[in-house]
Design an enzyme around this catalytic site. Structure first.
Site, PDB file in Angstrom:
ATOM      1  N   ASP A  52       0.874  -1.169   0.000  1.00 52.95           N
ATOM      2  CA  ASP A  52       0.000   0.000   0.000  1.00 52.95           C
ATOM      3  C   ASP A  52       0.913   1.221   0.000  1.00 52.95           C
ATOM      4  OD1 ASP A  52      -1.632   2.170   0.583  1.00 52.95           O
ATOM      5  OD2 ASP A  52      -2.744   1.157   2.167  1.00 52.95           O
ATOM      6  N   TYR A 151      -6.256  15.228  -9.731  1.00 47.69           N
ATOM      7  CA  TYR A 151      -5.566  14.243 -10.558  1.00 47.69           C
ATOM      8  C   TYR A 151      -4.575  14.921 -11.509  1.00 47.69           C
ATOM      9  CZ  TYR A 151      -4.804  10.199 -13.584  1.00 47.69           C
ATOM     10  OH  TYR A 151      -4.220   9.172 -14.306  1.00 47.69           O
ATOM     11  N   LYS A 155      -0.424  14.497 -11.424  1.00 47.85           N
ATOM     12  CA  LYS A 155       0.356  13.959 -12.528  1.00 47.85           C
ATOM     13  C   LYS A 155       1.380  14.971 -13.044  1.00 47.85           C
ATOM     14  CE  LYS A 155      -1.363   9.867 -12.443  1.00 47.85           C
ATOM     15  NZ  LYS A 155      -0.531   8.724 -12.009  1.00 47.85           N
TER      16      LYS A 155
END
Length: 226
Positions: A52, A151, A155
């Site tokens: 994880d 997101y 990135k």
């Protein structure tokens, strides 16, 4: 034999990357949060390992379980719960950054001692064209309609941290890939690329020799110019 660790390898792009690298002769350790969901990876011949990326103890245990390591593919990531401005909260932003950015740093830092023992250490970070401002602002790109902030920001950070890792680790090949608009759970399988096409860049970068490029951003067609 080249030994490879792939995070988020229980399904989708991570699983396909595992399949292709096993086919290329790599011994693949498939990192996943719950190894009970590792049947698909096992069927390919990969070795599921509990990992994880948001849990330091889990990461440390996974790295300790490896015999050695030549290639690290930081593939794990989440889309998050915010898809615009009105539903954006600091907590939603933090959740995505914790997995998509801090998670890469957590795994990479833990893996560095093993990677430094390799004759050809390679790191591939999986980012997205959604993290590239030129694509986000060009109407002819798949990324243009995207409105989500966490997101895209995560990135963009992955692309930048890859360049900085490459500068700090000149004996490594450290690069970042853009899968492109691929049919995955992230987009309810609306992407126009297959998962094989979506892993082209990641696999090519994972197979680099010591004379390959470093600090570059690639999609399946080659280098994306900064």
């Amino acid at each position: 034999m080249t030994t490879t660790l792939i995070t988020g390898a229980n399904k989708s792009l991570g699983l396909e990357t595992a399949r292709r690298l096993i086919e290329a002769g790599h011994t693949v350790f498939a990192g996943m949060r719950d190894t009970a969901g590792g049947d698909a990876a096992r069927a390919l011949g990969a070795h599921p390992v509990q990992l994880d990326v948001t849990d330091q103890a889990s990461v440390d245990a996974a790295i300790r379980s490896l015999p050695h390591l030549d290639v690290l593919v930081n593939n794990a990531g989440i889309l998050g719960s915010s898809h615009g401005v009105d539903d954006l909260t600091p907590a939603a932003m933090a959740d995505v950054l914790e997995t998509n950015v801090v998670g890469i740093v957590r795994v990479t830092q833990a893996a560095l001692p093993l990677l430094r023992e390799s004759a050809n250490p390679v790191i591939v970070n999986v980012a997205s064209g959604v993290g590239w401002p030129r694509f986000l602002t060009a109407e002819d790109h798949d990324e243009f309609p995207v409105r989500g902030i966490p997101y895209a920001a995560s990135k963009a950070a992955v692309i930048a941290l890859t360049v900085q890792y490459a500068k700090n680790l000149p004996d490594f090949r450290v690069n970042v890939s853009d899968p492109g608009y691929t049919a995955t759970d992230f987009n309810r399988h609306s992407g126009h690329q297959t998962v094989t096409e979506g892993t082209d860049a990641t696999v090519a970068l994972a197979l680099l020799g010591a004379d390959g490029p470093t600090g570059e951003f690639h999609n399946r067609h080659g280098r994306i110019e900064y």
